[in-house]
Structure formats: structure tokens, C-alpha cells
Design a protein around this motif. Structure first.
Motif, short mmCIF file in Angstrom:
data_model
loop_
_atom_site.label_atom_id
_atom_site.label_comp_id
_atom_site.label_asym_id
_atom_site.label_seq_id
_atom_site.Cartn_x
_atom_site.Cartn_y
_atom_site.Cartn_z
N GLU A 117 0.80 -1.21 0.00
CA GLU A 117 0.00 0.00 0.00
C GLU A 117 0.83 1.27 0.00
O GLU A 117 0.31 2.36 -0.19
CB GLU A 117 -0.94 0.01 1.23
N ASP A 118 2.14 1.13 0.24
CA ASP A 118 2.96 2.33 0.39
C ASP A 118 3.87 2.58 -0.80
O ASP A 118 4.85 3.28 -0.70
CB ASP A 118 3.80 2.24 1.67
N ASP A 119 3.55 1.99 -1.97
CA ASP A 119 4.38 2.22 -3.15
C ASP A 119 4.35 3.71 -3.51
O ASP A 119 5.38 4.39 -3.49
CB ASP A 119 3.90 1.37 -4.33
N LEU A 120 3.18 4.20 -3.90
CA LEU A 120 3.00 5.64 -4.10
C LEU A 120 2.27 6.16 -2.87
O LEU A 120 1.06 6.04 -2.74
CB LEU A 120 2.19 5.92 -5.37
N ILE A 121 3.03 6.76 -1.97
CA ILE A 121 2.47 7.19 -0.69
C ILE A 121 1.55 8.38 -0.88
O ILE A 121 0.50 8.48 -0.25
CB ILE A 121 3.61 7.51 0.28
N GLY A 122 1.93 9.29 -1.76
CA GLY A 122 1.09 10.46 -2.00
C GLY A 122 1.69 11.36 -3.06
O GLY A 122 2.83 11.18 -3.49
N PHE A 123 0.89 12.34 -3.49
CA PHE A 123 1.35 13.27 -4.51
C PHE A 123 0.58 14.57 -4.41
O PHE A 123 -0.52 14.63 -3.83
CB PHE A 123 1.18 12.67 -5.92
N LYS A 124 1.14 15.62 -4.99
CA LYS A 124 0.49 16.91 -5.13
C LYS A 124 0.90 17.49 -6.48
O LYS A 124 2.07 17.42 -6.85
CB LYS A 124 0.88 17.88 -4.01
N LEU A 125 -0.07 18.06 -7.22
CA LEU A 125 0.19 18.62 -8.54
C LEU A 125 -0.35 20.05 -8.58
O LEU A 125 -1.38 20.36 -8.00
CB LEU A 125 -0.50 17.78 -9.62
#
Length: 310
Positions: A150-158
Motif C-alpha cells: 500500500e505504500d508504493d505511491l504514498i502520496g502526490f500533489k500537482l
């Protein structure tokens, strides 16, 4: 470049960190670069091309204005994959990576090839010392698939801010030709890259640390927990400034800028590929990445690396 414009290696390297660049030759093409990068990524992932569900090509310089991704899909033999181009200039690869992750998280796609590539040499004014020393050609790719982790892509902001778009652009020519009688038509074409270097620099050193700090704060992760900082390779001064603002040791900043210059959407996958192959980036490493550039657009992603790329 000193044979064409008033400059020298010391002037370029001290101001940008760039020493070498690659330019596509007469016997090469943009699509060939993309196919080579995609094939290498598939080989490293040990996937057959016909197992791909999606190909996203992040580029601002396709060799077909209608889109180069379908041609690449055909040449790779990815018969089951849908393919499309995504344009966000130097932020393109990061935007494409986030887009791919959403398809995977929705369950509609399982295996995706993300290619970042640009041929900016075609759109450089080689008599403009301020810009012609910066840009090169390149392509890189990663193969990603659905995972139970579940922690591959932890988060993002664009982010995007079109009010500042004139700081860096590649706009169409306003060239009208007679068609019939008094009716005119616009002849297709684009001008060279136009850049306000000082404004782009100020934008990057201000906005990139902020969006990375926001992302880390959202997920309650300290910058001291990062294994690597992977930024768009635009200028060494920008890389250093961002690292210092985040209090990340420069030894944790991945950079191959000296060898390739600014290859736009290709910089992040090229750097990630080299770092994986060289054994710097290892499975489980926590990476904060940011792409930034024309649009103006910028973004950040926080992910844990679990496999190879090319």
C-alpha cells in the motif's frame, strides 16, 4: 558551443552544472529513442510487451503532432495496450506517473509503461546563449504494475499556474497565408523555446521546496527519513537550493545533469534508471520526487521503490 556562441565550458558548468548533452542525429528519431527506452524497461521488468494494459508517453515534442504513443505501442508489440501522449513539459513524467497510478488503483489497468522523452534540440535557438546551453534530447521509461503493497505511491500533489506561463514557452507561429480571395489560413508551426531564466529559477527554488514540504507534512514524514531526493534535472543551483531548503544532505540528491543537461520529461526516469542500475537506489528506499517547468506546472510524489526500471 563556444564555436557558435560567446561562451565556454567553465561558464556553462559553473552556472548550470552541465558539461555534456545528447542531440538526436540524422540517422535517429524521437520514436526510436522512446522504443529503445520502453524495450529496456520491459526487459528489466521481465515482461512481455503483450502483457501491457497502458502506455503513457510524457512528451512535449512528439514526432507526430497527433501523438507518438500509438506508434511506439505498435513497434513494441504491445497489442493489448491503449497508448496516449501526455503533455506537461518538464513536469510531464511526474504527471504521467501519477496518472498511471490512478489507472492501477482503480483496478482498470494492471501493467503500465510510462515513458518520459523529449527532443528539445529541434526547438532551441542555437544562437541564444541563455537557452541553447541547457537543453538536450533523451528518453527514459519505467514499468509499473499493481501491487499488494500500500505504500508504493504514498502520496502526490500537482499544481499549475498559467498566469506565469510566459516565463517558459514554445508557442505557435502566427503566420497567415492567403487561401481563396480574402480568406486566410494559418500555416502550422512553432517558434523556438523562449525562457526568462531568472523567473524560472525563482519559481523553482520557491515552489518546489514548498510542495515537497506540504507532501511530507501531509503524510507525517520528516525529510530526514528520505533515502533520496529525485528532482527534475534543470540546473544544479536549483537542485542544491531545494535540498538546502528541505535540509536534505546533498549526498542524497540524485543528479546526472552534468552528463545530459535538461532533457525535459526524460530527466527523472533517466536518473532513476541510472541510480537503480548503479545500485544506489535499492528496494525499499523512500524517494521524494518533483517535476517542474513550463506551464508553469509543478508537482511532487512520495514513493517507495520496489523494483528495477530502465
Amino acid at each position: 558551443m563556444s564555436l557558435r556562441v560567446e561562451t565556454n565550458d567553465e561558464w556553462i558548468s559553473t552556472r548550470t552544472g552541465i558539461r555534456e548533452r545528447r542531440v538526436i542525429g540524422p540517422n535517429e528519431s524521437f520514436s526510436q529513442l522512446c522504443i529503445k527506452a520502453g524495450s529496456s524497461a520491459l526487459q528489466m521488468a521481465q515482461w512481455k510487451a503483450d502483457t501491457l494494459d497502458l502506455i503513457i508517453l510524457a512528451t512535449s515534442t512528439p514526432d507526430d503532432l497527433f501523438g507518438s504513443a500509438p506508434k511506439i505501442q505498435a513497434k513494441l508489440g504491445a497489442t493489448k495496450a491503449v497508448a496516449f501522449d501526455l503533455t506537461a513539459a518538464c513536469s510531464g513524467f511526474l504527471f504521467a506517473l501519477v496518472t498511471a497510478a490512478q489507472f492501477i488503483r482503480s483496478g482498470s489497468m494492471k501493467r503500465v509503461l510510462v515513458i518520459g522523452a523529449d527532443q528539445l534540440s529541434s526547438w532551441v535557438d542555437w544562437n541564444d546563449r541563455k537557452s541553447c546551453v541547457l537543453f538536450g534530447d533523451g528518453a527514459g521509461a519505467i514499468a509499473i504494475e499493481s501491487s499488494e503493497a500500500e505504500d508504493d505511491l504514498i502520496g502526490f500533489k500537482l499544481r499549475s499556474d498559467g498566469t506565469r506561463g510566459d516565463c517558459l514557452n514554445l508557442i505557435e507561429k502566427r503566420n497567415f497565408q492567403p487561401l481563396i480571395g480574402s480568406t486566410m489560413h494559418q500555416q502550422g508551426g512553432f517558434l523556438n523555446i523562449q525562457m526568462n531564466g531568472q523567473e524560472v529559477y525563482k519559481f523553482a527554488v520557491r515552489e518546489v521546496p514548498c510542495i515537497l514540504q506540504e507532501l511530507l507534512k501531509t503524510h507525517q514524514i520528516g525529510s530526514d527519513s528520505l533515502d533520496w531526493l529525485l528532482l527534475h534535472q534543470a540546473n544544479k543551483r536549483i537542485l542544491d537550493a531545494v535540498a538546502d531548503r528541505l535540509k536534505v544532505p546533498r549526498s542524497k540528491v540524485l543528479s546526472n545533469l552534468a552528463s545530459y543537461g535538461n532533457t525535459s520529461a526524460a530527466t527523472i526516469p533517466l536518473m532513476l534508471d541510472e541510480a537503480v542500475r548503479d545500485g544506489k537506489v535499492l528496494p525499499g528506499n523512500l524517494i521524494a520526487s518533483s517535476g517542474f517547468g513550463a506551464g508553469l506546472s509543478w508537482g511532487a510524489a512520495l514513493f517507495r521503490w520496489h523494483g528495477p526500471c530502465s
